[in-house]
Structure formats: C-alpha cells, structure tokens
Scaffold this active site. Structure first.
Site, short mmCIF file in Angstrom:
data_model
loop_
_atom_site.label_atom_id
_atom_site.label_comp_id
_atom_site.label_asym_id
_atom_site.label_seq_id
_atom_site.Cartn_x
_atom_site.Cartn_y
_atom_site.Cartn_z
N LYS A 66 0.96 -1.27 0.01
CA LYS A 66 0.03 0.09 -0.17
C LYS A 66 0.87 1.33 -0.12
O LYS A 66 0.51 2.45 -0.50
CB LYS A 66 -1.01 -0.10 0.94
N ALA A 128 -3.21 2.77 16.42
CA ALA A 128 -3.00 4.01 15.65
C ALA A 128 -2.06 3.77 14.45
O ALA A 128 -0.90 4.46 14.22
CB ALA A 128 -2.07 4.92 16.48
N ALA A 155 2.71 8.03 21.88
CA ALA A 155 3.04 8.96 21.05
C ALA A 155 2.46 9.00 19.55
O ALA A 155 2.06 9.79 18.90
CB ALA A 155 4.46 9.03 20.82
P1 ATR Z 1 -2.13 -1.62 10.20
O1 ATR Z 1 -1.50 -1.29 8.95
O2 ATR Z 1 -2.82 -3.01 10.21
O3 ATR Z 1 -2.73 -0.68 11.02
P2 ATR Z 1 0.44 -1.34 11.95
O4 ATR Z 1 0.71 -0.06 11.06
O5 ATR Z 1 1.65 -2.11 11.84
O6 ATR Z 1 -0.57 -2.06 11.20
O7 ATR Z 1 -0.27 -0.94 13.15
C1 ATR Z 1 -0.91 -2.01 14.28
C2 ATR Z 1 -1.47 -1.34 15.25
O8 ATR Z 1 -1.89 -2.29 16.27
C3 ATR Z 1 -0.58 -0.65 16.05
O9 ATR Z 1 -1.32 0.58 16.67
C4 ATR Z 1 0.04 -1.45 17.31
O10 ATR Z 1 0.24 -0.62 18.40
P3 ATR Z 1 1.75 -0.19 18.62
O11 ATR Z 1 1.62 1.02 17.99
O12 ATR Z 1 1.92 0.33 20.19
O13 ATR Z 1 2.61 -1.05 18.43
C5 ATR Z 1 -1.27 -2.28 17.41
N1 ATR Z 1 -1.20 -3.52 18.03
C6 ATR Z 1 -0.82 -4.69 17.60
N2 ATR Z 1 -0.82 -5.77 18.42
C7 ATR Z 1 -1.20 -5.15 19.72
C8 ATR Z 1 -1.56 -5.75 20.82
N3 ATR Z 1 -1.23 -6.86 21.11
N4 ATR Z 1 -2.17 -4.88 21.76
C9 ATR Z 1 -2.60 -3.64 21.48
N5 ATR Z 1 -2.35 -3.11 20.43
C10 ATR Z 1 -1.74 -3.85 19.25
#
Ligand code: ATR
Length: 277
Positions: A66, A128, A155
């Site tokens: 993407k 996020a 953040a």
């Molecule tokens: P996508 O494009 O699918 O949104 P990404 O950009 O990698 O994927 O974002 C994944 C999101 O899921 C992030 O907000 C991540 O939190 P962090 O920024 O703190 O890493 C969140 N995430 C993934 N696994 C998680 C978990 N077990 N508990 C809470 N948040 C999670």
C-alpha cells in the site's frame, strides 16, 4: 472488449477481491476480468508496469504494497493522502489515479448496513497504525461527539490525533491517549483497528469502556469471535461486527470509481460472512 483489473499483493492467495468484483460485474452487467496478481517483494513497480502495458485498467492493492502504491501514483486523492497509503488505482494513459477506500467502506458499513449513525456518538478507536489512519477522516466527517484514539505506543496515537485535527473540516474533538488514560470513560462505538486479532491477542482495554447499547466493531475479517469481540460480549455488548461489510463496501467504492455503477453489496456480504462464534 473485456477490461482487466487485478488485486496485487504478496501473499495474494487469501484475497477475496476477485470473488467480490466478479460478483459485482455479474449483477451490474459489466464486462470485466479480475484476477490475483502476486508481485515479488521489491518489484511492485515493475509488476504494475507490465500489467498496465498489457492493457490493465485498474488495481486493488493489498499488503505489503500500500505504501509502494502511494509512491507509484501520479495523482493521489485526498483520502489516500490522509491515509498515507493506497488501496485502489485507476490507469489512464500515463496517469495513475490513486484512492484509499478502506475508511469510507468502514463508515458506510457501520452507518448504512449496520444502521448505526455516528453523528453525536462517542467513538473509541484501538490502534494507531494504517487502519486507523485511513478511517479517521471519513469518521470525523460523520460529526461524532468525539473521537479517542488509544494505543500502546501513546506518541503514535497523539500524532494521529494531531494529523486528524489539522485535516478535518468539522471541529470534532480528537484525542490520542494510552490505555491507562481511559479511566472510566465509556463509548458508544468501539473499533478494534489494531493488528492484535491477527495473532489472537487482546489489546489491554478495560471492559468498562463499552457503553450500554454499544457497537463493537472488529476491523479484521473472518476471524470469528476475536478476543476483542469476546471481551465486548462478556461486557454485555450485543451489537458485534467484523470487517466483512467493510471489505465489501470498499470494493463497491472501487468498482463504482472504475465502472461508474454502484453494485449492491448485500449478496456478497452474506456469502462471505463467517459466523461470530
Ligand atoms: P495496520 O496497518 O494494520 O494498522 P500497523 O500500522 O502495524 O498495522 O499498526 C498496528 C497497530 O496495532 C498499532 O497501533 C499497534 O500498537 P503499537 O503502535 O503500540 O505497536 C497495534 N497492536 C498490535 N498488536 C497489539 C496488541 N497485542 N495490543 C494492542 N495493540 C496492538
């Protein structure tokens, strides 16, 4: 002549897009062929170039390309700009028009298919990352009372909230917080836009966040009752949904953009629905 479209990704076997667009073409009488295109990693541009040279008219883009599609595009629509990612492209001569319909598809599913207006509602979005980023502007355009983005990495939530405040045309309050900051606040609609469900993990959300009558919406599709939906269910939430409608609606947006006719999504949603058990 049959017009050619494809979904590009790596891996691509799992994609439902050919099934969806072929069904749309049948009901709308459009003469298109829609296939899966596996691109080697690092060769996105070359693979798309070959498809265009052979007369390809448009593409959907899935992981991990993407951002490559964002860079490849010549003309980015505002939705793609804000999302920072592209999920649909249209080829016209030298032009590569690019869109991101994920957020619009999500909102249409919630408001139209699930009959849950977002206007005046308190919305909580978990995560996020890219999924949240794509969903923010279409959500804000519905005029909710507030949008709170909650993330492990605080953040990132704050950054996205800033970005949304700069770009929205309305003046909906948007906050980025950590899970511990939620306190006893409750929400009318809670979206899980984290990638936690893909690995059957549960974000550290308190069950107290779901207001009575709340809708709990899991953006992932086809995973059944994910830990997030289970938490909502145990908290007494009866309105549970996963991303099947979002998947169908973003496809319908792309189909209309390419073909000028909007397909009905009900049959596709029914066909692809995986029970939430
Ligand atoms: P996508 O494009 O699918 O949104 P990404 O950009 O990698 O994927 O974002 C994944 C999101 O899921 C992030 O907000 C991540 O939190 P962090 O920024 O703190 O890493 C969140 N995430 C993934 N696994 C998680 C978990 N077990 N508990 C809470 N948040 C999670």
């Amino acid at each position: 002549m049959t017009d050619r479209y494809a979904v590009i990704g790596n891996p691509i076997e799992q994609s439902k897009s050919p099934l969806i667009h072929t069904a749309f073409a049948q009901v709308t009488g459009q003469d298109i062929e829609y296939t899966k295109l596996l691109s080697p990693l690092g060769e996105f541009a070359q693979t798309v170039d070959v498809f265009r040279a052979a007369g390809g008219r448009g593409m959907n883009v899935t992981a991990p390309f993407k951002l490559d599609a964002f860079a490849y595009a010549t003309d980015l629509a505002p939705g793609a700009q804000m999302a920072g990612a592209v999920n649909a492209m249209k080829f016209e001569g030298d032009k590569v028009y690019a869109e991101n319909f994920d957020g619009v598809g999500l909102v249409r599913d919630v408001v139209h298919n699930l009959g849950c207006p977002l206007q005046g509602r308190r919305i909580l979005i978990l995560g996020a990352g890219g999924a949240t980023r794509g969903a923010l502007l279409p959500m804000l355009a519905q005029g909710p009372a507030e949008v709170v983005i909650v993330n492990r990495t605080v953040a990132k939530a704050e950054e996205l909230a800033d970005l949304a405040r700069q770009h929205q045309s309305a003046s909906v309050p948007v906050r980025g917080v950590g899970y511990a900051d939620l306190g006893g606040q409750t929400f009318d609609v809670v979206f899980n836009a984290t990638s936690a469900s893909l690995t059957a993990q549960l974000p550290p959300l308190s069950a107290a966040a779901f207001a009575p009558g709340c809708l709990a919406y899991e953006l992932a599709y086809g995973k059944g009752l994910t830990p997030f939906l289970k938490l909502a269910q145990q908290a007494g939430v009866t309105r549970l949904a996963d991303g099947v409608g979002m998947l169908a609606e973003q496809a319908a947006e792309a189909f209309e953009w390419w073909r000028g006719v909007r397909p009905d999504t009900a049959a596709v949603i029914e066909k692809l629905t995986v029970p939430l058990v």
